[in-house]
Design an enzyme around this catalytic site. Structure first.
Site, PDB file in Angstrom:
ATOM      1  N   LYS A   1       7.750  19.919   7.103  1.00 44.14           N
ATOM      2  CA  LYS A   1       6.569  19.529   7.878  1.00 44.14           C
ATOM      3  C   LYS A   1       6.265  18.044   7.749  1.00 44.14           C
ATOM      4  O   LYS A   1       6.261  17.493   6.654  1.00 44.14           O
ATOM      5  CB  LYS A   1       5.366  20.337   7.397  1.00 44.14           C
TER       6      LYS A   1
ATOM      7  N   GLY B   1       6.400  15.809   0.027  1.00 43.73           N
ATOM      8  CA  GLY B   1       7.853  15.765  -0.130  1.00 43.73           C
ATOM      9  C   GLY B   1       8.554  15.245   1.111  1.00 43.73           C
ATOM     10  O   GLY B   1       9.505  14.463   1.024  1.00 43.73           O
ATOM     11  N   CYS B   2       8.077  15.648   2.269  1.00 47.15           N
ATOM     12  CA  CYS B   2       8.703  15.217   3.520  1.00 47.15           C
ATOM     13  C   CYS B   2       8.474  13.734   3.764  1.00 47.15           C
ATOM     14  O   CYS B   2       9.340  13.046   4.304  1.00 47.15           O
ATOM     15  CB  CYS B   2       8.173  16.058   4.677  1.00 47.15           C
ATOM     16  N   THR B   3       7.330  13.229   3.336  1.00 52.19           N
ATOM     17  CA  THR B   3       7.043  11.800   3.467  1.00 52.19           C
ATOM     18  C   THR B   3       7.969  10.992   2.562  1.00 52.19           C
ATOM     19  O   THR B   3       8.517   9.975   2.978  1.00 52.19           O
ATOM     20  CB  THR B   3       5.556  11.534   3.144  1.00 52.19           C
TER      21      THR B   3
ATOM     22  N   ALA C   1      11.531  11.125   4.172  1.00 56.74           N
ATOM     23  CA  ALA C   1      11.607  10.282   5.370  1.00 56.74           C
ATOM     24  C   ALA C   1      11.595   8.801   4.999  1.00 56.74           C
ATOM     25  O   ALA C   1      12.359   8.005   5.562  1.00 56.74           O
ATOM     26  CB  ALA C   1      10.444  10.597   6.305  1.00 56.74           C
TER      27      ALA C   1
END
Length: 156
Positions: free
Chosen positions: A38, A43-45, A48
């Site tokens: 998401k 974690g995704c930030t 990315a």
């Protein structure tokens, strides 16, 4: 889940700008496909951001980077703008591509079970063959590990 030696399934999704792109545009190129749960989550930030910081080095090595999540085109657009993401993010809103790669499945968090994307990364050679799979990815340091794997070269 796809394994090393498998061919990447054909796919086409909308990017953060609303343009259709996918495996056809990557034909004959080395690339990373990373699946993440998401936009805007911690974690995704991290993941990315690390791929963004290493993107110029990936490009020097002739490697494309593609991120895929079930988020909408609009969410990806906002995420790319806020994070300064220079590579393609694709919106897999119906989860068909995640299913084809085998990364959509049961997850557990704080005793609760639900369906979602299992954070995974696939390294693909110029022939469209997966040569390395990372499952259960930890975001911190992952882009560096992937870059090193391409630095040693893919079988081509």
């Amino acid at each position: 889940m796809l394994t090393e030696g498998d061919k990447v399934p054909a796919f086409e999704l909308m990017d953060a700008s609303g343009n259709a792109t996918g495996s056809g545009a990557l034909k004959g190129k080395k690339y990373v496909v990373y699946f993440y749960p998401k936009d805007f989550t911690s974690g995704c930030t991290v993941e990315a951001d690390e791929f963004s910081k290493a993107y110029d080095e990936f490009r020097k090595r002739g490697v494309e980077v593609v991120g895929i999540s079930p988020d909408s085109v609009e969410s990806h657009g906002k995420f790319c703008k806020k994070m300064g993401i220079p590579y393609v993010l694709l919106a897999d809103t119906d989860k068909k591509v995640a299913e084809a790669f085998g990364v959509w499945g049961k997850k557990k968090f704080m005793g609760r079970e639900y369906m979602g994307v299992n954070r995974s990364t696939f390294l693909v050679d110029e022939r469209g063959t997966v040569f390395k799979v990372y499952s259960k990815v930890r975001p911190a340091g992952h882009a560096k590990d992937v870059l090193e794997k391409f630095g040693r070269g893919s079988p081509a």
